[in-house]
Enzyme design. Structure first.
Site, PDB file in Angstrom:
ATOM      1  N   HIS A  85       1.614  -4.079 -10.845  1.00 29.56           N
ATOM      2  CA  HIS A  85       0.950  -4.220 -12.142  1.00 29.56           C
ATOM      3  C   HIS A  85       0.282  -2.923 -12.594  1.00 29.56           C
ATOM      4  O   HIS A  85      -0.031  -2.762 -13.769  1.00 29.56           O
ATOM      5  CB  HIS A  85      -0.018  -5.422 -12.165  1.00 29.56           C
ATOM      6  CG  HIS A  85      -1.380  -5.162 -11.587  1.00 29.56           C
ATOM      7  ND1 HIS A  85      -1.751  -5.558 -10.322  1.00 29.56           N
ATOM      8  CD2 HIS A  85      -2.462  -4.550 -12.105  1.00 29.56           C
ATOM      9  CE1 HIS A  85      -2.998  -5.192 -10.095  1.00 29.56           C
ATOM     10  NE2 HIS A  85      -3.461  -4.584 -11.166  1.00 29.56           N
ATOM     11  N   ASP A 112       3.654  -8.177  -6.155  1.00 28.47           N
ATOM     12  CA  ASP A 112       2.889  -7.159  -6.898  1.00 28.47           C
ATOM     13  C   ASP A 112       2.810  -5.891  -6.048  1.00 28.47           C
ATOM     14  O   ASP A 112       1.754  -5.532  -5.534  1.00 28.47           O
ATOM     15  CB  ASP A 112       1.497  -7.700  -7.235  1.00 28.47           C
ATOM     16  CG  ASP A 112       0.731  -6.775  -8.169  1.00 28.47           C
ATOM     17  OD1 ASP A 112       1.344  -5.834  -8.720  1.00 28.47           O
ATOM     18  OD2 ASP A 112      -0.484  -6.990  -8.336  1.00 28.47           O
ATOM     19  N   GLN A 164     -12.096  -4.180 -10.613  1.00 30.26           N
ATOM     20  CA  GLN A 164     -11.199  -3.494 -11.537  1.00 30.26           C
ATOM     21  C   GLN A 164     -11.153  -1.993 -11.237  1.00 30.26           C
ATOM     22  O   GLN A 164     -12.188  -1.356 -11.035  1.00 30.26           O
ATOM     23  CB  GLN A 164     -11.635  -3.731 -12.987  1.00 30.26           C
ATOM     24  CG  GLN A 164     -10.996  -4.983 -13.592  1.00 30.26           C
ATOM     25  CD  GLN A 164     -11.287  -6.243 -12.821  1.00 30.26           C
ATOM     26  OE1 GLN A 164     -12.413  -6.458 -12.403  1.00 30.26           O
ATOM     27  NE2 GLN A 164     -10.276  -7.072 -12.610  1.00 30.26           N
ATOM     28  N   GLY A 165      -9.969  -1.461 -11.210  1.00 31.74           N
ATOM     29  CA  GLY A 165      -9.776  -0.047 -10.893  1.00 31.74           C
ATOM     30  C   GLY A 165      -9.423   0.180  -9.432  1.00 31.74           C
ATOM     31  O   GLY A 165      -8.963   1.256  -9.061  1.00 31.74           O
ATOM     32  N   ASP A 166      -9.663  -0.833  -8.603  1.00 31.14           N
ATOM     33  CA  ASP A 166      -9.285  -0.742  -7.190  1.00 31.14           C
ATOM     34  C   ASP A 166      -7.835  -1.166  -6.977  1.00 31.14           C
ATOM     35  O   ASP A 166      -7.264  -0.918  -5.904  1.00 31.14           O
ATOM     36  CB  ASP A 166     -10.182  -1.634  -6.322  1.00 31.14           C
ATOM     37  CG  ASP A 166     -11.597  -1.100  -6.207  1.00 31.14           C
ATOM     38  OD1 ASP A 166     -11.761   0.137  -6.160  1.00 31.14           O
ATOM     39  OD2 ASP A 166     -12.537  -1.923  -6.181  1.00 31.14           O
ATOM     40  N   SER A 167      -7.247  -1.816  -7.957  1.00 34.67           N
ATOM     41  CA  SER A 167      -5.878  -2.309  -7.830  1.00 34.67           C
ATOM     42  C   SER A 167      -4.944  -1.246  -7.287  1.00 34.67           C
ATOM     43  O   SER A 167      -5.070  -0.064  -7.610  1.00 34.67           O
ATOM     44  CB  SER A 167      -5.332  -2.759  -9.190  1.00 34.67           C
ATOM     45  OG  SER A 167      -5.775  -4.046  -9.470  1.00 34.67           O
TER      46      SER A 167
HETATM   47  N1  ARG Z   1      -6.573  -6.304 -11.221  1.00 33.38           N
HETATM   48  C1  ARG Z   1      -7.592  -5.401 -10.818  1.00 33.38           C
HETATM   49  C2  ARG Z   1      -7.165  -3.973 -11.066  1.00 33.38           C
HETATM   50  O1  ARG Z   1      -6.210  -3.776 -11.785  1.00 33.38           O
HETATM   51  C3  ARG Z   1      -8.031  -5.663  -9.407  1.00 33.38           C
HETATM   52  C4  ARG Z   1      -8.890  -6.832  -9.377  1.00 33.38           C
HETATM   53  C5  ARG Z   1      -9.302  -7.192  -8.016  1.00 33.38           C
HETATM   54  N2  ARG Z   1     -10.265  -8.218  -8.187  1.00 33.38           N
HETATM   55  C6  ARG Z   1     -10.948  -8.747  -7.193  1.00 33.38           C
HETATM   56  N3  ARG Z   1     -11.884  -9.599  -7.495  1.00 33.38           N
HETATM   57  N4  ARG Z   1     -10.705  -8.435  -5.960  1.00 33.38           N
HETATM   58  O2  ARG Z   1      -7.827  -3.039 -10.697  1.00 33.38           O
END
Ligand code: ARG
Length: 259
Positions: A73, A119, A209-212
């Site tokens: 993603h 993913d 967010q941003g850790d993905s």
């Molecule tokens: N989708 C998020 C990203 O793009 C990662 C989210 C992870 N969330 C969590 N609660 N662990 O960075």
């Protein structure tokens, strides 16, 4: 990344229904405190991705000198020419380490959205890095996914739900949870055999967010890729990670056997 954190005791009611707030659409209404900075010197295979403007948008793991494992993603909508991999730079504001262009992006053919599984993506770098790589978990690594086992997640993402990304790499320790618990939390959005979830029942510690795309690691191997969650660090909503071992076959074909 939220770290070893305690939730504010008096939680304000959330303005948005929990089910709607998946990718960080929610404002920070629950301050999270605590945290643990980390150094790339101690995790030399952790990298981050930047966009055309040089902004960090995801994490990744160096799995071979010229291969980075990340989340599909993160890069499904990207062209290789628009993404750079930054290695060896703990602090985004420093000029340390190397910035490398991409030769190609492979996303898993089964990937549709984070909630469907698969993913995972592999980036091919234009030039090889002389840095240590991290071995990928494979079919033999069941014990690394044992519920209760502690894993480390790393990233430059937000340090609170709805917050801004961190400048400096951070790390957190989270327990792997049983598939049954992940399914109880997320219903059909959690796909056993494609995903693994991790976090404390009471929340407080999580990726964000941003850790993905960044690493979840234990036993010296990459076991997960930061994928999704509902908010960050909420009680009853563990973070969801791509189960690397479930994709060992296709990753080996892209990365090589040692990972
Ligand atoms: N989708 C998020 C990203 O793009 C990662 C989210 C992870 N969330 C969590 N609660 N662990 O960075």
């Amino acid at each position: 990344m939220l770290l070893a954190a305690l939730l504010w005791t008096a939680l304000t009611p959330l303005g948005t229904a929990v089910g709607e707030a998946r990718f960080g659409s929610l404002a920070a209404e629950r301050p999270v405190v605590g945290g643990e900075p980390a150094r790339v010197a101690d995790h030399p295979w952790v990298v981050y991705l930047t966009d055309r403007r040089g902004e960090q948008f995801c994490g990744g793991t160096l799995a071979a000198p010229d291969k980075v494992v990340t989340a599909a993603h993160c890069v499904a909508e990207q062209r290789p020419a628009d993404v750079r991999v930054v290695a060896g730079r703990t602090d985004k504001n420093s000029g340390a380490g190397t910035v490398t262009e991409l030769a190609g992006i492979w996303t898993h053919p089964d990937y549709g959205s984070a909630y469907g599984g698969a993913d995972v993506a592999v980036l091919t770098l234009r030039s090889s890095l002389s840095r240590p790589t991290l071995v990928l978990a494979d079919e033999q690594d069941d014990q690394l996914y044992r519920p209760g086992r502690t894993a480390t997640v790393l990233g430059w993402g937000a340090t609170s739900e709805g917050g801004v990304p961190a400048d400096v790499l951070r790390r957190a320790e989270v327990p792997i949870r049983a598939d049954s618990e992940c399914s109880a939390a997320y219903g059909g959005d959690f796909v056993p055999g494609a995903m693994v979830c991790a976090g404390y029942p009471e929340g407080g510690v999580d990726s964000c967010q941003g850790d993905s795309g960044g690493p979840l690691t234990t036993g010296g191997k990459l076991v997960g890729v930061v994928s999704w969650g509902i908010g960050c660090a909420r009680p009853g909503n563990p973070g969801v990670y791509t189960e690397v071992a479930a994709y060992a076959d296709s990753l080996r074909a892209r990365v090589g056997s040692r990972g």
